[in-house]
Design an enzyme around this catalytic site. Structure first.
Site, PDB file in Angstrom:
ATOM      1  CB  CYS A 165      -0.920   0.002   1.217  1.00 20.69           C
ATOM      2  SG  CYS A 165      -1.969   1.471   1.313  1.00 20.69           S
TER       3      CYS A 165
ATOM      4  CB  CYS B   3      -5.265   4.217  -4.664  1.00 23.60           C
ATOM      5  SG  CYS B   3      -4.497   2.579  -4.725  1.00 23.60           S
TER       6      CYS B   3
END
Length: 260
Positions: free
Chosen positions: A66, A199
């Site tokens: 991530c 993101c």
């Protein structure tokens, strides 16, 4: 009780803890109505000043990487005085990721090199065909460049694209709009979460597709719903830069503790 700290990067928010937890706790604490609320859950393990990151989506599913989470881990390490320099390394499921804390407080992460599986494969949903690039950067991303970011279209089709039977597992879906060669907008639907404000891995995957298909510059500004970040392509990987902020800290009482 579980001690936690909460951070965000471009509105992509994460709960960070420093101990192993029962995985059943994760969707409960990440719930925005009945828990603390977050897009993701991060366990930071410190083993003799070597830092490991275990990452989970809000529904408790595991993810290997991530990007925005790593930015928040960098802020966490700095805030808790766990590092004494402006460079840090975090071990992830897909290898070591190096980060830098910049003079303006922003954080840069070298996320490595995305791998393009294919470009512009046709994916049919109902009577509509999408041209999807499939890219891997720790997690799988579908990247779709549109003339403009049509909100109605994105909200209707993103969940269907994420779970489309053409893919062996659910994917993240990124809708992109080119403003100029050094400026793109991105909206991301993340598996296990839904639409998020930003993101990091999605931005890097979207960039490499845009560079390949549309000759984007090596340095690009990314506009998310949650603000802006910057990408730079270098020989050793894609570098993601943006602010990460501490939100709050607290204690979460587990269900068995509530009933004691």
């Amino acid at each position: 009780m579980l001690y936690f700290e909460k951070y965000e990067a471009n509105g992509n928010d994460f709960i960070i803890v420093n101990e192993i937890v029962d995985k059943a706790v994760i969707p409960k604490i990440c719930d925005r109505h009945f828990g603390v609320g977050s897009d993701g859950f991060i366990i930071v393990r410190n083993e003799n000043n070597t830092f490991y990151m275990d990452y989970y989506n809000a529904d408790g599913s595991r993810a290997s990487l991530c990007g925005n989470g790593l930015r928040c881990v960098g802020k966490y390490l700095q805030k808790n005085k766990l590092i004494d320099s402006n460079t840090f390394t975090v071990k992830t499921e897909v290898g070591d990721k190096v980060g830098f804390i910049n003079p303006d407080g922003s954080i840069t992460i070298n996320l490595g090199k995305p791998i393009i599986k294919y470009l512009n494969e046709e994916v049919r949903i109902e009577n509509r065909i999408f041209l999807v690039a499939l890219v891997e950067l720790g997690v799988w991303h579908g990247v779709i460049y549109l003339g403009n970011l049509d909100e109605e279209l994105m909200y209707k089709y993103a969940p269907l694209l994420s779970k489309h039977p053409q893919y062996s597992s659910h994917i993240n879906v990124n809708f992109c709009e080119i403003i100029s060669k050094d400026h793109i907008k991105i909206v991301t639907y993340e598996r296990g979460v839904g639409f998020t404000n930003a993101c990091g891995t999605g931005a890097c995957c979207s960039y490499i597709v845009g560079k390949t298909l549309y000759n984007l510059n090596n340095q690009v500004k990314i506009i998310f719903k949650g603000g802006e970040a910057f990408i730079e392509e270098k020989a050793d990987g894609i570098y993601l830069t943006g602010k990460a902020n501490f939100i709050c800290r607290g204690y979460y009482e587990r269900e068995e503790e509530q009933n004691a």
